[in-house]
Every structure is written in C-alpha cells, then in structure tokens.
Design a protein around this motif. Structure first.
Motif, mmCIF file in Angstrom:
data_model
loop_
_atom_site.group_PDB
_atom_site.id
_atom_site.type_symbol
_atom_site.label_atom_id
_atom_site.label_comp_id
_atom_site.label_asym_id
_atom_site.label_seq_id
_atom_site.Cartn_x
_atom_site.Cartn_y
_atom_site.Cartn_z
ATOM 1 N N ASP A 193 29.114 38.786 30.257
ATOM 2 C CA ASP A 193 27.800 38.368 30.647
ATOM 3 C C ASP A 193 27.377 36.973 31.217
ATOM 4 O O ASP A 193 28.065 36.025 30.522
ATOM 5 C CB ASP A 193 26.866 38.745 29.511
ATOM 6 N N GLY A 194 26.435 36.748 31.442
ATOM 7 C CA GLY A 194 25.711 35.322 31.912
ATOM 8 C C GLY A 194 24.832 35.118 30.748
ATOM 9 O O GLY A 194 24.177 35.627 29.796
ATOM 10 N N PRO A 195 23.988 33.998 31.155
ATOM 11 C CA PRO A 195 23.063 33.521 30.110
ATOM 12 C C PRO A 195 21.722 34.583 30.075
ATOM 13 O O PRO A 195 21.119 34.747 28.994
ATOM 14 C CB PRO A 195 22.484 32.233 30.770
ATOM 15 N N GLN A 196 21.524 35.384 31.217
ATOM 16 C CA GLN A 196 20.415 36.194 31.249
ATOM 17 C C GLN A 196 20.793 37.683 30.919
ATOM 18 O O GLN A 196 20.236 38.536 31.281
ATOM 19 C CB GLN A 196 19.709 36.192 32.524
ATOM 20 N N GLY A 197 22.254 37.853 30.718
ATOM 21 C CA GLY A 197 22.876 39.295 30.139
ATOM 22 C C GLY A 197 23.849 39.637 31.344
ATOM 23 O O GLY A 197 24.482 38.705 31.893
ATOM 24 N N PRO A 198 23.805 40.930 31.526
ATOM 25 C CA PRO A 198 24.730 41.341 32.480
ATOM 26 C C PRO A 198 24.588 40.917 33.914
ATOM 27 O O PRO A 198 23.466 40.961 34.592
ATOM 28 C CB PRO A 198 24.547 42.984 32.438
ATOM 29 N N ILE A 199 25.672 40.495 34.505
ATOM 30 C CA ILE A 199 25.751 39.995 35.860
ATOM 31 C C ILE A 199 25.964 41.178 36.792
ATOM 32 O O ILE A 199 27.254 41.857 36.758
ATOM 33 C CB ILE A 199 26.509 39.001 36.144
ATOM 34 N N PRO A 200 25.269 41.658 37.744
ATOM 35 C CA PRO A 200 25.543 42.807 38.763
ATOM 36 C C PRO A 200 26.795 42.332 39.652
ATOM 37 O O PRO A 200 26.898 41.355 39.903
ATOM 38 C CB PRO A 200 24.347 42.906 39.487
ATOM 39 N N LEU A 201 27.663 43.470 39.741
ATOM 40 C CA LEU A 201 28.580 43.241 40.923
ATOM 41 C C LEU A 201 28.165 43.932 42.105
ATOM 42 O O LEU A 201 28.172 45.312 42.286
ATOM 43 C CB LEU A 201 29.911 44.059 40.495
ATOM 44 N N HIS A 202 27.540 42.959 42.994
ATOM 45 C CA HIS A 202 26.826 43.713 44.275
ATOM 46 C C HIS A 202 27.675 43.989 45.286
ATOM 47 O O HIS A 202 28.820 43.351 45.525
ATOM 48 C CB HIS A 202 25.683 42.797 44.529
ATOM 49 N N HIS A 203 27.387 44.861 46.345
ATOM 50 C CA HIS A 203 27.930 45.304 47.529
ATOM 51 C C HIS A 203 29.597 45.432 47.392
ATOM 52 O O HIS A 203 30.314 45.107 48.392
ATOM 53 C CB HIS A 203 27.816 44.150 48.664
ATOM 54 N N LEU A 204 29.996 46.158 46.360
ATOM 55 C CA LEU A 204 31.360 46.871 46.272
ATOM 56 C C LEU A 204 31.224 48.151 46.844
ATOM 57 O O LEU A 204 30.204 48.751 46.661
ATOM 58 C CB LEU A 204 31.862 46.762 44.912
ATOM 59 N N LYS A 205 32.021 48.831 47.387
ATOM 60 C CA LYS A 205 32.454 50.115 47.445
ATOM 61 C C LYS A 205 32.692 50.821 46.292
ATOM 62 O O LYS A 205 33.620 50.612 45.520
ATOM 63 C CB LYS A 205 33.401 50.428 48.833
ATOM 64 N N VAL A 206 32.232 51.974 46.154
ATOM 65 C CA VAL A 206 32.516 53.031 45.171
ATOM 66 C C VAL A 206 32.738 54.192 45.631
ATOM 67 O O VAL A 206 32.026 54.863 46.332
ATOM 68 C CB VAL A 206 31.211 52.875 44.101
#
Length: 692
Positions: free
Chosen positions: A82-95
């Motif tokens: 996590d970062g200081p504000q909580g979970p950090i999104p993993l953006h723009h990855l293919k799923v």
C-alpha cells in the motif's frame, strides 16, 4: 466432445487409432485423460497445432456484441504494498479470463483492461469452456512490450506477469474476484533510496536479454581462470605479489604507456588529462581563492564526512589546478589527514600541502588523489549517478507508463538496470561488498555517501559539463550527445505529443512516484553557506541541481516534479521532454564514459585503486611498498572487476539487437559517427541501457 477432422488427422500422425472417433463422442474428462497421457513431446506438438486456433478465438468472439454475453467477471488489481493513502491501483494492464482445465488445453474466455483505478470487467460466455464443462476461472495479467519496425512504427505485444485462480466449476453468471494484490515493481521499504524490492529467494520482475549472458561469458571466462588461480595460491599460503598479479592480466593502457614511455602516466600532464577525459571525468569548479581567474580550477573530495575503517588512509583531498597552454595541470594538493585508526565522521584533521617542488611527496599526493578520484567515480559518476539514479526512473516508469507513448521513448533505456543493481547489492556494496572491503569507507560510510549523492541528482535544469578547453573531449562529446538527444526527443514529441497529453494521468503518477521515493535533497554545509542566494561565479552549475531551490525549508526531495495535475499545464510538456533527455543521457552516454574506461584508468593496481592502507612507513610510501598497496586478494578482484565492467557489452544503441530503440536515434547517432570519433569516442560502443 466431438473431435474436429483436423484434430483427427493430426492425432493420426502421432500414431493414435482414431478411425472410428468421428462417430464417437468424448466428454471433457476423457479428453483430459487422453491429453494427460501424451508424452511431453507429443503434448508440445498438440499445443503447437492448437495454439493458432486458440489464439484466433478472441478475434472471432470479438465480432460478438459483448453486452449480449451472459456472464461477467469483475475485480480490482492493486500493488502488493500500500501507499500512504491505502491500496495503489494497477492501471492499464491487460487481464485475460481463462477456463483452467488441469491436464488439458485451457479455454480462453475473454479479456479487458484495468481502468485508472485498477478495476476491470470481463464479459464472457460460459459455453466457451466446452460442452458439458463448467469453467474453472483463472485470471492472467499482462504488461505491454514493444519493438520498432525500421520505419519507426511500433509493434505492441503483451508479456504475462501473473495470475489469480478463481473458483472451479463456476456455474453462476457473475463472479467478483475482489481486490487482487499483485507484487509488481515494488519499492524496497528498508532503504531511503528508491530501490526495487526483491525478496531473499525472489527474482526481479524482468529479465536480461538472451545475448547479454553470452557477452558476459565471452568477456569474463578468460580472466575468471586467472582470478581463481590467484585466490587458490593465496589460500595455499603462496600469495603472488601485486606485480605478478598485474602481469597475469591483459595489459591495460597505463601499463602499456609506461612500457613505451616510462614515467608518462605519473606526470602532471597525464594527471590533469585523465581528470578531464578519463573515467574520472567530472565537473571542475573555479578556484574560489583566485577570484576572477578563468584558468584556475578546484576539485574537492570531502571524505572526512563519512565513517572509515581506520585501516585505509582516505584523507580529504583538495586539488588545485591551472589551465596552461591547453593543458590542465595540478599545482597544489591539500590533504586533510586523520590520525591512523580514527573512524568517526568529522574526526580531527591535520592539513598538509604538497606542490611539484616536493618531489616524492608530490608523487605520493597525486597517487592519493587518483585513489580518491577512483573511489569517487565508482560511488558517484558510476554507481550513484548512473546505476541507482536511473533505477529510480526505471521503477517509476514500469509502475506507471503503459498507454502513454513516453513508454516507447524511455523503456529501451531503462530495461535491465534493476537487474545489474540487484547484483551490486552484495557484490559491490553491503557488509561484504568489494567497495566496503577495498576502500576506507565502512558499510555505513558507503551508505551515507550514496544517500548524499542521490540527494544531489535532479533532472530539472540539468545541462552537460561546459568544456574548459579545446582538449576537454568528455565535455565536447557530452554536449554533442545532448544535442542529438534533443533532436530525437523533439521529433518524438512532435509525432506523439497529442497522445502524451491525452494520457497525462500516467505522467502524473510517474512523477508522483519519482518525487515521493527520491532521496531528500542534500546540500553540504560548505555549499549551503556559499552558493544559494549568493553571487558565486566560481561554482560550476552545469551537471548540478538548483541549489537555490533545494535549500528551501522544509527540505524538498531531490527529484523535482514534472506535474501535479492530471492535465498538462503550461511548460509541463517541455519539463517532461527535459526529464526524458536526462534519463537517456545518463543511461547511455554518461554510463558508457564512466564504465567503459575502467580498464584504462583502473586496470593497474599501483596506479589507481579504491583504497590505500596506512602502511608500515606511513601513507606517503613509494608505490612499490606492499604494505600500502591493496593486498593480493583485493588486487586480483580489482583487476577482474575492472575488466568485466569494461569488456562486457551487449545492447548497443547502433546495433539495436532487440529492435526496441527508436530507429531515429540510431540514425541520428550514426550520422555523427565522425564527429564523435574526432573526440575519441567510438559511438558503436555506447549501450542503450545500463546492464553492466
């Protein structure tokens, strides 16, 4: 499940009896057992035959209206830490969503991209799992990769980076995977530097190019035998002398020149020339004690600020130089000496001044200055300013740049640096690292020095060194390379600037990561008192951060922000171009200059090493005194390291072995081959990234 005719024909080629199979039905479990019983080579052959058809399915399914598909899988992808504000999104990855069938070929169900906040939605048809088969859900995650065609067009591919198992035999029409934590380019929380977290038994999230391993083997194999023989002799109590060790290795430049012209490499002229153009090439300030004299220079190494081991002699070194008839010559060397055995930072010093009139004392002082310059180069110009500095940009870029075209510009020059730096953690630094063992600095001293160095590097306002004379080849070459990078980056932004702005949120996150994880800005007491807010014409500002800005309170971070918004503000596109230019400069030209010249300037133990010992008769002993020189084990290690670093080369810009460097940069540099050659630089030897 009825087998298609093409499958029947293919299985027949493998020797299976399938003549009646066209009228028979195989359920999924029977087919799974059949596939599982294949030998590995047969299973691989089936996979090769099936793969094009399996991969063709997404294109066929893409023709369907996704909104008509009956089932949906959702979830959110975030970083492991996590970062200081909580979970950090993993953006723009293919799923991708797959039906996981153990022992049988998997079935592709659908795909999607994570959004700005890491959320994804994938619609799919459960019937794609096969007749009578309920899907065993599995997510697979992919990051973008690229190569360039000869015309500069980008070819995008996807590299798998992880997976998440879902439920078996899922019969519902909706499944929420929830928040999935993916370990991905994580920052190491145990260090104040921006370093990649690699667990003790883990591996970095990237790999060396295949050709790099062959280059390493080719360069190192011959000298590995030499080093092992020396270490065996030492263990058997038959340690070779430093002279014998030196003779066993290939002849470096300084040994060859001494053989051809005795005394030439120990001359004042050679001393000054290597400070300008050797691996030691660094910024020279004007001499503050000679106000207004454009020909008087100073080079200062503040080693008393750091903890030392008390065994090696590492005084503060203050070198005064003068430009005379196109040559920079040393005129005075002031050494700030601790008492033997003193270890604490800020220990009391006794200052001694040496000039050319001091004969043997002058020669010893120059040797001490060369050793200081060698250590400063390894920790500063090489390890700090190139390796660890570029690592912080590599981590932030890999965490954040995926849709933004800046990824195409930066990534070829950021790949592999975290790999070689991970090797350096125990090999060069740390409690048993070579620098710690071979120099006066303790592990704490090395760590503090690196923290101070990293606190002095910033992309903002950077310009290459200004030449002090016509023969300042390093500075002239640096200026030329900087201009080439400017042409390349201007053209790139002219082509892709619109999309760079459209994907500015990725730049914002890239910038935020850089700033948040960079070292605190460091300005020593001497400079803090004499430069910020004052007229200091003696202080050379090129290749330095803005001291006026970095001395503000509270202390800022060393790396400046590119942007603070999700939409570019006036001047921020130019700031991003400056950052890109800075990264490319240090990942290519600057690293090549510091690294490739190591065998020339650090290939002779008695000429330059990382540390001199106090010795039986004091630190001013002659070169031949073995009690001052490095002991045999460190001597052979030094030569092995210098050769390995200088001679292991793979990933050249002009060769572009991986086709990931933009062809425009290749052609711009190739067109200036003769100009670089005139400055003593073979442009073919510059790597596109730091991997050694």
């Amino acid at each position: 499940m009825r087998l298609a005719p093409w499958i029947l024909r293919f299985l027949s080629t493998l020797g299976f009896k399938v003549q009646h199979a066209q009228s028979d039905l195989l359920d999924s479990s029977e087919l799974a057992r059949w596939y599982a019983n294949l030998a590995p080579d047969e299973r691989a052959a089936v996979s090769r035959e099936l793969a094009p058809r399996v991969r063709a399915l997404p294109a066929l399914r893409a023709a369907r209206d996704p909104s008509t598909l009956p089932a949906v899988a959702t979830g959110r992808l975030v970083f492991e830490l996590d970062g200081p504000q909580g979970p950090i999104p993993l953006h723009h990855l293919k799923v991708e969503l797959w039906d996981r069938d153990p022992g049988a070929p998997d079935d592709y169900l659908g795909e999607g991209l994570t959004d700005d906040d890491g959320y994804f939605t994938i619609r799919y048809d459960p019937a794609d799992a096969g007749i009578g088969d309920l899907p065993d859900l599995e997510l697979r995650f992919f990051e973008p990769q690229h190569t360039f065609r000869k015309d500069g067009r980008v070819v995008e591919t996807w590299r798998r980076i992880g997976a998440e198992r879902g439920p078996d035999d899922h019969g519902g029409l909706h499944y929420d995977f929830g928040t999935i934590r993916q370990p991905y380019w994580e920052y190491d929380p145990s260090t104040p530097l921006a370093r990649l977290l690699v667990t003790e038994q883990g591996t970095p999230p990237t790999d060396y190019a295949p050709g790099r391993a062959l280059a390493m083997l080719k360069a190192v194999a011959p000298i590995e035998v030499i080093k092992r023989r020396h270490l065996l002799q030492i263990r058997l109590g038959m340690a070779p002398s430093v002279e014998q060790i030196q003779a066993d290795y290939p002849e470096p430049m300084t040994v060859r020149r001494e053989r051809e012209a005795p005394g030439s490499t120990r001359s004042d002229a050679f001393f000054g020339e290597r400070l300008l153009n050797g691996m030691f090439a660094t910024v020279l300030d004007r001499d503050p004690e000679v106000s207004g004299d454009p020909h008087a220079f100073r080079l200062y190494f503040p080693w008393n600020a750091y903890e030392q081991d008390g065994v090696h002699c590492l005084p503060e070194v203050d070198v005064r130089l003068r430009l005379e008839e196109g040559h920079v010559l040393p005129t005075r060397i002031i050494l700030g000496l601790r008492e033997p055995g003193a270890t604490a930072p800020g220990s009391p010093l006794t200052r001694r001044t040496f000039t050319p009139e001091d004969g043997a004392g002058w020669e010893s002082a120059k040797r001490i200055a060369r050793v200081s310059a060698t250590l400063d180069t390894e920790l500063g110009n090489h390890l700090g300013q190139c390796h660890f500095n570029i690592e912080q940009y590599a981590i932030a870029a890999n965490r954040n740049l995926r849709r933004n075209p800046v990824r195409w510009l930066l990534m070829p020059h950021l790949r592999e640096v975290v790999l070689i730096n991970h090797s350096a953690n125990g090999f060069l630094v740390g409690p048993t690292g070579y620098i710690t063992r071979a120099s006066a600095l303790t592990q704490q001293g090395v760590e503090t020095r690196l923290l101070h160095l990293m606190g002095s590097y910033d992309w903002k306002g950077f310009t290459p060194a200004v030449p002090v004379c016509e023969g300042h080849r390093y500075a002239h070459a640096g200026q030329l390379f900087w201009r080439v990078l400017g042409e390349h980056i201007d053209s790139f932004f002219a082509e892709h600037g619109g999309e760079v702005e459209a994907q500015w949120r990725e730049v914002r996150r890239f910038s935020d990561d850089l700033v948040a994880h960079s070292a605190p800005a460091f300005v020593c007491r001497y400079l803090r008192a004499r430069v910020p807010g004052k007229d200091a014409p003696w202080f050379e500002r090129s290749e330095r951060m803005d001291l006026d800005e970095k001395t503000h309170a509270p202390p800022p971070r060393a790396v400046s922000a590119v942007t603070h918004t999700d939409v570019p503000q006036p001047g921020e596109l130019e700031a991003l171009k400056q950052l890109c230019r800075y990264v490319l400069f240090f990942a290519t030209f600057r690293h090549a200059w510091a690294n490739n010249l190591q065998w020339e300037d650090a290939g002779e133990v008695l000429y330059a090493c990382l540390g001199l010992r106090w010795g039986k008769d004091g630190f001013l002993a002659a070169e031949e005194d073995p009690s001052v020189a490095p002991p045999p084990e460190q001597a052979t290690e030094m030569l092995w390291i210098s050769w390995m670093l200088s001679k292991t080369n793979y990933g050249f810009i002009l060769a572009n072995e991986e086709d990931d460097v933009h062809p425009r940069l290749v052609e711009l540099l190739r067109a200036r081959t003769a100009e670089f050659q005139a400055l003593g630089m073979d442009i073919r030897t510059i790597s596109s990234r730091i991997n050694i």
